[in-house]
Enzyme design. Structure first.
Site, PDB file in Angstrom:
ATOM      1  N   ASP A   1       0.851  -1.188   0.000  1.00 45.44           N
ATOM      2  CA  ASP A   1       0.000   0.000   0.000  1.00 45.44           C
ATOM      3  C   ASP A   1       0.889   1.240   0.000  1.00 45.44           C
ATOM      4  O   ASP A   1       2.086   1.169   0.301  1.00 45.44           O
ATOM      5  CB  ASP A   1      -0.883   0.034   1.247  1.00 45.44           C
ATOM      6  CG  ASP A   1      -1.851  -1.138   1.316  1.00 45.44           C
ATOM      7  OD1 ASP A   1      -2.060  -1.795   0.286  1.00 45.44           O
ATOM      8  OD2 ASP A   1      -2.389  -1.381   2.411  1.00 45.44           O
TER       9      ASP A   1
ATOM     10  N   ASP B   1       1.320   4.621   2.050  1.00 46.30           N
ATOM     11  CA  ASP B   1       0.936   5.270   3.302  1.00 46.30           C
ATOM     12  C   ASP B   1       1.290   6.746   3.234  1.00 46.30           C
ATOM     13  O   ASP B   1       2.456   7.099   3.009  1.00 46.30           O
ATOM     14  CB  ASP B   1       1.658   4.625   4.494  1.00 46.30           C
ATOM     15  CG  ASP B   1       1.215   3.198   4.729  1.00 46.30           C
ATOM     16  OD1 ASP B   1      -0.008   2.982   4.849  1.00 46.30           O
ATOM     17  OD2 ASP B   1       2.073   2.301   4.783  1.00 46.30           O
TER      18      ASP B   1
END
Length: 208
Positions: free
Chosen positions: A133, A135
């Protein structure tokens, strides 16, 4: 965090030596410090003259909390300082960063890059993979309405991979996705622990 520390959660610091680790620290933690890798500032209470930090190992499970003496810090960088650092690597998280950089800058927000992407951009150590992901960190000293949060979340959800943004409030951290939701109470993570609040910019108003 130490009250006199100039560093904020998610900042990366260099200068910690293996000898500053506890005797029972894992071997991988000693190795990353021997390699000169940075540590990340944690949101936790520490004694005056020190700061709570975390070490990252090669695998996701390898995370180790420690305390770093402030006078040992040689240099540091913030998530905001990493948002325009170039990278030749083509991971989806970095593609998402390229996609979002212009729109976020156009909004005039105090945003930055945290997590694995921030660590890799700051240190040059490979921390990302195909499924990582992205962040992001957003400094939010002033209240952000829930309508604004939903608009921002819609922008992030259009990226090429999962994007998680944490709002950094004066009293702690709050997930944008949670603030953009409909729950009347949200989880505010502070140095003294997590608590449910109705207004995260007014932490004295604790949820019943």
């Amino acid at each position: 965090m130490s009250a006199c520390s100039p560093w904020l959660p998610h900042d990366l610091l260099w200068g910690m030596e293996p000898g500053q680790l506890a005797a029972d620290a894992p071997e991988w933690a000693r190795q990353v410090l021997e390699q000169g890798q940075p540590v990340v500032v944690r949101r936790a209470v520490s004694a005056a003259g020190s700061i709570a930090v975390g070490l990252r190992g090669p695998s996701r499970e390898q995370r180790y909390p420690a305390l770093l003496a402030l006078d040992a810090v040689q240099r540091g960088t913030s998530p905001e300082a990493l948002r325009h650092v170039p990278s030749s690597r083509a991971w989806p998280a970095l593609q998402a960063l390229d996609q979002l950089r212009g729109p976020l800058d156009a909004l005039g927000l105090a945003w930055g890059v945290g997590g694995s992407a921030g660590f890799e951009l700051a240190s040059g150590v490979g921390a990302l993979h195909q499924g990582s992901d992205l962040d992001l960190i957003l400094r939010a000293p002033e209240p952000l309405s829930r309508a604004q949060a939903r608009e921002l979340l819609a922008l992030l959800d259009g990226a090429v991979c999962q994007v998680d943004l944490q709002l950094q409030l004066p009293a702690g951290g709050l997930a944008l996705r949670e603030w953009a939701g409909s729950a009347s109470r949200v989880l505010l993570k502070s140095a003294s622990g997590a608590r449910l609040v109705r207004d995260p910019w007014c932490p004295g108003e604790l949820a019943a």
